[in-house]
Design a protein around this motif. Sequence first.
Motif, short mmCIF file in Angstrom:
data_model
loop_
_atom_site.label_atom_id
_atom_site.label_comp_id
_atom_site.label_asym_id
_atom_site.label_seq_id
_atom_site.Cartn_x
_atom_site.Cartn_y
_atom_site.Cartn_z
N ILE A 164 -13.90 -8.57 -7.51
CA ILE A 164 -13.60 -8.02 -6.18
C ILE A 164 -12.11 -7.75 -6.13
N LEU A 165 -11.74 -6.49 -5.93
CA LEU A 165 -10.35 -6.15 -5.67
C LEU A 165 -10.17 -6.29 -4.16
N GLY A 166 -9.41 -7.29 -3.76
CA GLY A 166 -9.47 -7.71 -2.35
C GLY A 166 -8.21 -7.49 -1.56
N GLY A 167 -7.95 -8.43 -0.65
CA GLY A 167 -6.78 -8.35 0.22
C GLY A 167 -7.10 -7.84 1.61
N THR A 168 -8.38 -7.79 1.96
CA THR A 168 -8.78 -7.31 3.29
C THR A 168 -9.80 -8.29 3.89
N SER A 169 -10.04 -8.14 5.20
CA SER A 169 -11.04 -9.01 5.82
C SER A 169 -12.44 -8.64 5.30
N TYR A 224 -6.28 -10.82 -5.77
CA TYR A 224 -5.27 -10.47 -4.78
C TYR A 224 -4.12 -9.74 -5.48
N GLY A 225 -3.52 -8.79 -4.75
CA GLY A 225 -2.37 -8.09 -5.31
C GLY A 225 -1.10 -8.93 -5.32
N GLY A 226 -1.06 -9.96 -4.50
CA GLY A 226 0.10 -10.86 -4.47
C GLY A 226 1.17 -10.43 -3.49
N ARG A 227 0.81 -9.65 -2.51
CA ARG A 227 1.80 -9.18 -1.52
C ARG A 227 2.13 -10.25 -0.48
N THR A 228 1.13 -11.04 -0.08
CA THR A 228 1.40 -12.07 0.93
C THR A 228 1.69 -13.40 0.25
N ILE A 252 -4.27 -13.77 -8.94
CA ILE A 252 -3.27 -13.13 -8.08
C ILE A 252 -2.30 -12.31 -8.91
N GLY A 253 -2.00 -11.09 -8.44
CA GLY A 253 -0.98 -10.24 -9.07
C GLY A 253 -1.58 -9.05 -9.78
N GLY A 254 -0.72 -8.05 -10.04
CA GLY A 254 -1.17 -6.82 -10.69
C GLY A 254 -1.77 -7.07 -12.07
N PHE A 255 -2.58 -6.13 -12.52
CA PHE A 255 -3.21 -6.24 -13.85
C PHE A 255 -2.33 -5.60 -14.92
N GLY A 256 -1.39 -4.74 -14.48
CA GLY A 256 -0.61 -3.97 -15.44
C GLY A 256 -1.20 -2.59 -15.63
N GLY A 257 -1.42 -1.90 -14.52
CA GLY A 257 -1.90 -0.51 -14.59
C GLY A 257 -3.33 -0.39 -15.07
N ALA A 300 -12.56 -3.43 -2.75
CA ALA A 300 -12.56 -3.75 -1.32
C ALA A 300 -11.12 -3.83 -0.83
N THR A 301 -10.23 -3.05 -1.47
CA THR A 301 -8.83 -3.06 -1.04
C THR A 301 -8.67 -2.25 0.24
N HIS A 302 -7.51 -2.37 0.82
CA HIS A 302 -7.18 -1.62 2.04
C HIS A 302 -7.23 -0.12 1.74
N PHE A 355 -5.32 2.12 2.29
CA PHE A 355 -4.03 2.69 1.90
C PHE A 355 -3.51 2.10 0.58
N ALA A 356 -4.27 1.22 -0.04
CA ALA A 356 -3.89 0.68 -1.34
C ALA A 356 -4.39 1.67 -2.42
N ALA A 357 -3.78 2.85 -2.42
CA ALA A 357 -4.32 3.96 -3.21
C ALA A 357 -4.11 3.79 -4.71
N GLU A 358 -3.01 3.17 -5.08
CA GLU A 358 -2.73 3.04 -6.51
C GLU A 358 -3.79 2.15 -7.17
N ALA A 399 0.84 4.37 13.40
CA ALA A 399 -0.21 3.56 12.78
C ALA A 399 -0.83 4.32 11.62
N ARG A 400 -1.51 3.60 10.76
CA ARG A 400 -2.28 4.24 9.68
C ARG A 400 -3.75 4.16 10.03
N ASN A 401 -4.48 5.16 9.62
CA ASN A 401 -5.90 5.17 9.98
C ASN A 401 -6.68 4.24 9.06
N1 LIG Z 1 -1.60 -1.12 1.92
C1 LIG Z 1 -1.79 -1.86 2.98
O1 LIG Z 1 -1.42 -1.50 4.07
C2 LIG Z 1 -2.56 -3.13 2.93
C3 LIG Z 1 -2.98 -3.74 4.11
C4 LIG Z 1 -3.71 -4.92 4.05
C5 LIG Z 1 -3.96 -5.47 2.82
N2 LIG Z 1 -3.52 -4.86 1.68
C6 LIG Z 1 -3.84 -5.47 0.39
O2 LIG Z 1 -2.63 -5.75 -0.28
C7 LIG Z 1 -2.78 -5.51 -1.67
C8 LIG Z 1 -1.69 -4.58 -2.15
O3 LIG Z 1 -1.74 -3.38 -1.41
P1 LIG Z 1 -0.80 -2.15 -1.79
O4 LIG Z 1 -0.90 -1.15 -0.74
O5 LIG Z 1 0.52 -2.67 -2.22
O6 LIG Z 1 -1.58 -1.62 -3.09
P2 LIG Z 1 -1.24 -0.43 -4.09
O7 LIG Z 1 0.04 0.22 -3.69
O8 LIG Z 1 -2.43 0.41 -4.22
O9 LIG Z 1 -1.09 -1.21 -5.44
C9 LIG Z 1 0.13 -1.36 -6.15
C10 LIG Z 1 -0.15 -2.26 -7.32
O10 LIG Z 1 -0.38 -3.59 -6.86
C11 LIG Z 1 -1.38 -4.20 -7.67
N3 LIG Z 1 -2.55 -4.51 -6.83
C12 LIG Z 1 -2.87 -4.01 -5.62
N4 LIG Z 1 -3.97 -4.58 -5.13
C13 LIG Z 1 -4.36 -5.48 -6.05
C14 LIG Z 1 -5.43 -6.40 -6.13
N5 LIG Z 1 -6.32 -6.55 -5.12
N6 LIG Z 1 -5.54 -7.17 -7.24
C15 LIG Z 1 -4.63 -7.06 -8.25
N7 LIG Z 1 -3.59 -6.21 -8.22
C16 LIG Z 1 -3.46 -5.44 -7.14
C17 LIG Z 1 -1.72 -3.21 -8.75
O11 LIG Z 1 -0.81 -3.47 -9.80
P3 LIG Z 1 -1.11 -3.14 -11.33
O12 LIG Z 1 -0.97 -1.66 -11.45
O13 LIG Z 1 -0.10 -3.91 -12.06
O14 LIG Z 1 -2.53 -3.60 -11.60
C18 LIG Z 1 -1.41 -1.89 -8.09
O15 LIG Z 1 -1.18 -0.84 -8.99
C19 LIG Z 1 -4.19 -4.95 -1.86
O16 LIG Z 1 -4.99 -6.02 -2.33
C20 LIG Z 1 -4.62 -4.51 -0.49
O17 LIG Z 1 -6.00 -4.62 -0.29
C21 LIG Z 1 -2.83 -3.71 1.71
#
Ligand SMILES: NC(=O)c1ccc[n+]([C@@H]2O[C@H](COP(=O)([O-])OP(=O)(O)OC[C@H]3O[C@@H](n4cnc5c(N)ncnc54)[C@H](OP(=O)(O)O)[C@@H]3O)[C@@H](O)[C@H]2O)c1
Length: 248
Positions: free
Chosen positions: A6-11, A31-35, A47-52, A71-73, A75-78, A194-196
């Motif tokens: 599960i690629l997560g970080g959302t409710s 988790y991406g490791g942002r919080t 927790i943390g990026g996979f490395g692309g 199941a990422t947000h 706007f987590a487009a990458e 706001a973002r949609n």
């Molecule tokens: N964007 C938002 O507003 C928002 C809001 C609420 C929650 N979140 C959550 O916060 C996280 C990061 O969001 P973002 O907008 O920074 O993403 P992003 O710009 O699409 O991702 C940037 C990099 O962060 C790593 N990453 C992101 N989500 C990951 C995950 N679930 N597991 C492992 N690595 C992850 C990946 O690194 P590598 O390339 O090294 O793999 C990805 O290339 C996501 O899990 C997302 O669901 C984001």
Amino acid sequence: MTRALILGGTSDASQLAAEIARARIDAVYSYGGRTRVPADQPLPIRIGGFGGVSGLADYIRQEGITHVIDATHPFAAEMSRNAVQACAETGTPLMALERAAWARADVDNWIEVGDVNAAVAALPEASANVFLAIGRQHIAPFAVKPQHAYTLRFVDPPEAPLSFAADVIVSRGPFTLDGELEMMRARGITWIVARNSGGVGARAKIDAARMLGLPVIMISRPALPERQRVESVAQIMQWLGHSTRLGA
Ligand SMILES: NC(=O)c1ccc[n+]([C@@H]2O[C@H](COP(=O)([O-])OP(=O)(O)OC[C@H]3O[C@@H](n4cnc5c(N)ncnc54)[C@H](OP(=O)(O)O)[C@@H]3O)[C@@H](O)[C@H]2O)c1
């Protein structure tokens, strides 16, 4: 044997993790490791990026992942783009759990824009009280309009000083309509950016803006490659169950 990632970080991802744990399906929550302190999950967490793309493809192979659920947000487009590529490369089934975007009603006063820079341009020149309801990694472009009084809201306090003056509210939510109305009235908010995101969790501020007749600069979702997607946790569970029964 099914082993889901599960690629997560959302409710939505948390709800899915709960269902998957209940169904005793082998799975890892990423988790991406942002919080700083991510919410606990009833599944093993990484927790943390996979490395692309290549890092994710390696992870999928090494961990014997059979299904990936994005199941990422919205706007987590990458991350979402990387998942499409890595799953294609490894031949792993991918399903996105993606809530529907909010739709503008006639009573809404929305200015729909394509990205953050367009949102900055859409703000008025005259000083306004602006609630910037967007992720902290996207706020820097607003520094070119320092005439506004900005209110920001983050899950964690900012680690570094912001590049422009702003009041920061630190809160993880969830946010209620009454709470949003009170916050906007108390701060005399006149514009919202706001973002949609869609979904119910982040919706209260949009309903509050509607009730107060405030303009909302609504940033559309980023474009993503073609992929299979559903809107509910139940559909993901069906997808996993169906695939499991077929031995896929
Ligand atoms: N964007 C938002 O507003 C928002 C809001 C609420 C929650 N979140 C959550 O916060 C996280 C990061 O969001 P973002 O907008 O920074 O993403 P992003 O710009 O699409 O991702 C940037 C990099 O962060 C790593 N990453 C992101 N989500 C990951 C995950 N679930 N597991 C492992 N690595 C992850 C990946 O690194 P590598 O390339 O090294 O793999 C990805 O290339 C996501 O899990 C997302 O669901 C984001």
